[in-house]
Design a protein around this motif. Structure first.
Motif, mmCIF file in Angstrom:
data_model
loop_
_atom_site.group_PDB
_atom_site.id
_atom_site.type_symbol
_atom_site.label_atom_id
_atom_site.label_comp_id
_atom_site.label_asym_id
_atom_site.label_seq_id
_atom_site.Cartn_x
_atom_site.Cartn_y
_atom_site.Cartn_z
ATOM 1 N N UNK A 13 0.572 -1.421 -0.025
ATOM 2 C CA UNK A 13 0.045 0.017 0.024
ATOM 3 C C UNK A 13 0.755 1.249 0.011
ATOM 4 N N UNK A 14 2.083 1.256 0.378
ATOM 5 C CA UNK A 14 2.750 2.093 0.386
ATOM 6 C C UNK A 14 3.257 3.024 -0.585
ATOM 7 N N UNK A 15 3.796 1.911 -1.741
ATOM 8 C CA UNK A 15 3.868 1.978 -3.222
ATOM 9 C C UNK A 15 2.508 2.383 -3.893
ATOM 10 N N UNK A 16 1.288 1.648 -4.025
ATOM 11 C CA UNK A 16 0.369 2.259 -4.165
ATOM 12 C C UNK A 16 0.533 3.884 -3.787
ATOM 13 N N UNK A 47 8.551 0.200 -7.850
ATOM 14 C CA UNK A 47 8.900 -1.306 -8.035
ATOM 15 C C UNK A 47 8.996 -1.770 -6.470
ATOM 16 N N UNK A 48 8.704 -2.895 -6.019
ATOM 17 C CA UNK A 48 9.090 -3.735 -4.965
ATOM 18 C C UNK A 48 10.502 -4.387 -4.715
ATOM 19 N N UNK A 49 11.008 -4.910 -3.909
ATOM 20 C CA UNK A 49 12.229 -5.455 -3.591
ATOM 21 C C UNK A 49 11.798 -6.934 -2.745
ATOM 22 N N UNK A 50 10.748 -7.156 -2.044
ATOM 23 C CA UNK A 50 10.458 -7.646 -0.992
ATOM 24 C C UNK A 50 10.794 -8.774 -0.438
ATOM 25 N N UNK A 51 10.656 -9.545 -1.999
ATOM 26 C CA UNK A 51 10.730 -11.361 -2.744
ATOM 27 C C UNK A 51 11.920 -10.746 -4.049
ATOM 28 N N UNK A 81 11.580 1.200 -3.933
ATOM 29 C CA UNK A 81 12.213 -0.215 -3.526
ATOM 30 C C UNK A 81 13.573 -0.910 -4.305
ATOM 31 N N UNK A 82 13.131 -1.633 -5.787
ATOM 32 C CA UNK A 82 14.013 -1.953 -6.192
ATOM 33 C C UNK A 82 15.439 -0.531 -6.586
ATOM 34 N N UNK A 83 15.192 0.468 -6.862
ATOM 35 C CA UNK A 83 15.561 1.601 -7.083
ATOM 36 C C UNK A 83 16.711 1.924 -6.466
ATOM 37 N N UNK A 84 15.969 1.709 -4.547
ATOM 38 C CA UNK A 84 16.690 2.317 -3.381
ATOM 39 C C UNK A 84 17.829 1.018 -2.789
ATOM 40 N N UNK A 85 17.533 -0.031 -3.690
ATOM 41 C CA UNK A 85 18.756 -1.128 -3.216
ATOM 42 C C UNK A 85 19.500 -1.105 -3.824
ATOM 43 N N UNK A 155 15.608 -10.322 10.312
ATOM 44 C CA UNK A 155 16.581 -10.492 10.197
ATOM 45 C C UNK A 155 16.398 -11.041 8.311
ATOM 46 N N UNK A 156 14.633 -11.269 8.461
ATOM 47 C CA UNK A 156 14.620 -11.105 6.857
ATOM 48 C C UNK A 156 14.488 -10.260 5.470
ATOM 49 N N UNK A 157 13.881 -9.153 5.931
ATOM 50 C CA UNK A 157 13.720 -8.072 5.482
ATOM 51 C C UNK A 157 14.536 -7.012 4.983
ATOM 52 N N UNK A 158 14.191 -6.667 3.651
ATOM 53 C CA UNK A 158 15.087 -5.686 3.205
ATOM 54 C C UNK A 158 15.076 -4.221 3.102
ATOM 55 N N UNK A 159 12.831 -4.445 3.934
ATOM 56 C CA UNK A 159 12.461 -2.762 4.228
ATOM 57 C C UNK A 159 13.620 -1.081 4.781
#
Ligand code: SAM
Length: 432
Positions: A13-16, A47-51, A81-85, A155-159
């Motif tokens: 939703x944050x990306x929306x 974009x999203x990079x959660x997975x 998020x892909x841009x940031x990562x 430990x799993x999260x890219x956020x």
């Protein structure tokens, strides 16, 4: 060519909402939105990079846009998020991209377009937030960010990498945005944050419960929702605000991730299974009709069959109304891959199937229990599957498709008699 833009959004939703903000600021600059990328002078991929799967979709999309760029003059921007990562790596992998802009720079799109800046992946001190220009797609609903970033470091999260440290917006600023949204006809408000209930006003230190109460008390807010809460941030003030305001949705998404305390510790979730259940019981005592939903990760490094069984038994114990579950996906720079041996992909896939099968049964039982009841439903629009019917949500966030006078105003509250439980939704007829 006239100034036109095309925007594609993946993820949460944050990306929306970021896309609504980008879209609003472009419209203000004289751009017109188009649904066909071939007609756009500016293409934005948010974009999203959660997975990993979400991330690879971006690169295959960029591959497809290469040809378009070769044919004509078009600006291509990768946001989110892909841009940031990935930052500069995007430009070396896809040199036809014109700029890369992380979530911290959503309020700074103008400068990026005007100045020809190609990489904007910092988290500016002055997070510009021009709420009056948000291009909200729904005439009845407004999403409002109250906190950005996350300090939890699961430990799993890219956020935390992609959205930075927590920054809360001032209390009065949020209230002003909600008032403006209500003045423009929005009767439903959804407060957003990666860890929404970690909100603290930067000046007065008022907490999430205080903000929830203040927003609920604004005239014209017919329904108030929020997303996503962290179990370790639930406190008495939040529970009281939910209990004491009838317009706060009787729905709480409380991601647990695993039912095993051993795995929760390795995930650094900051609660045990017992503590999580205790929190839920406190909420249920205050609000017995609450609908809980959650997120699970299966196949976290080192997850055994016994750990997984504990996730299944937690589902049985809580009887969630709904849930999301994902196969663990290693993310760059996160600690989880070093924490335990990887779980075989086929084993993780099979666990996911079993988990969904259990939840299907529980959800159907829960949905069936509504048959014959008359429930208040907030009317949102025509049903997606049958445009002769209307669609809306109950106080506890179930989607209801129902037969009613097609002239029923959107945003009104209507009693609906439930006659059927469908796959994930309810069906009914307006009660006269
Ligand atoms: N901030 C929220 C929280 O901490 O619970 C949720 C953020 S995330 C956008 C939504 C869900 O994606 C998480 O709750 C988790 O279940 C899932 N997720 C996050 N990282 C993942 C990973 N590396 N692999 C698989 N699923 C993941």
């Amino acid at each position: 060519m006239s100034k036109t833009y095309f925007i594609e959004t993946w993820g949460c939703q944050m990306n929306d909402l970021d896309s609504q903000r980008l879209s609003g600021s472009l419209k203000l600059r004289g751009y017109r939105r188009v649904d066909d990328e071939r007609q756009a002078s500016l293409i934005l991929l948010n974009t999203c990079s959660i997975r990993e799967k979400a991330e690879s979709k971006v690169f295959s999309r960029l591959g497809a846009l290469r040809e378009l760029k070769a044919q004509r003059d078009v600006l291509i921007g990768v946001c989110g998020c892909v841009a940031q990562q990935e930052g500069e790596k995007i430009l070396s992998r896809a040199p036809w991209v014109d700029f890369v802009m992380g979530p911290g720079n959503v309020g700074h799109l103008d400068e990026i377009l005007a100045g020809g800046k190609t990489i904007a992946i910092d988290f500016p001190e002055d997070r510009r937030y021009d709420y009056l220009t948000v291009d909200r797609p729904s005439p009845t609903k407004a999403q409002v960010t109250i906190i950005e970033g996350c300090n939890k470091n699961c430990t799993f999260c890219i956020v935390p990498t992609t959205r930075g440290r927590e920054v809360s917006r001032p209390f009065e600023d949020v209230l002003a945005e909600v008032r403006a949204a209500v003045d423009s006809g929005r009767v439903e408000v959804e407060l957003l944050g990666q860890t929404v209930n970690a909100y603290r006003c930067p000046t007065s230190r008022r907490d999430f419960g205080a903000l929830l109460s203040a927003v609920a008390e604004i005239d014209g807010v017919r329904r108030l929702r929020f997303m996503t809460s962290h179990p370790a941030e639930v406190n008495d003030s939040m529970i009281a605000a939910m209990r004491d305001h009838a317009n706060v949705s009787r729905y709480l998404h409380l991601p647990v991730q695993s039912g095993s305390s051993r795995i929760l510790r390795r995930m650094k979730r900051l609660y045990t299974r017992e503590k999580y259940l205790e929190t839920m019981n406190r909420i249920r005592e205050a609000i017995p009709e609450i609908h809980f939903s959650t997120d699970f990760i299966v196949g976290f490094p080192g997850e055994t069959e016994d750990d997984f069984q504990q996730s299944l038994s937690l589902i049985e114990e809580v009887r969630y109304g709904s849930l999301f579950a994902f196969k663990y996906s290693p993310r760059p720079g996160t600690a989880a891959p070093r924490i335990g041996p990887p779980v075989d992909d086929a084993v993780a896939a099979e666990r996911l199937t079993r988990l969904f099968a259990l939840q299907e049964r529980i959800q159907q039982e829960r949905l069936q229990s509504y048959r014959g009841k008359i429930l208040p439903v907030l009317v949102e629009g025509p049903s997606k599957h049958d445009p002769t019917m209307l669609s809306g949500r109950t106080d506890d966030n179930w989607v209801v498709n129902f037969v009613a006078d097609p002239a029923t105003p959107l945003g009104s509250m209507l009693g609906v008699r439930i006659d059927q439980a469908q796959h994930h939704t309810l069906r009914g007829e307006a009660a006269t």
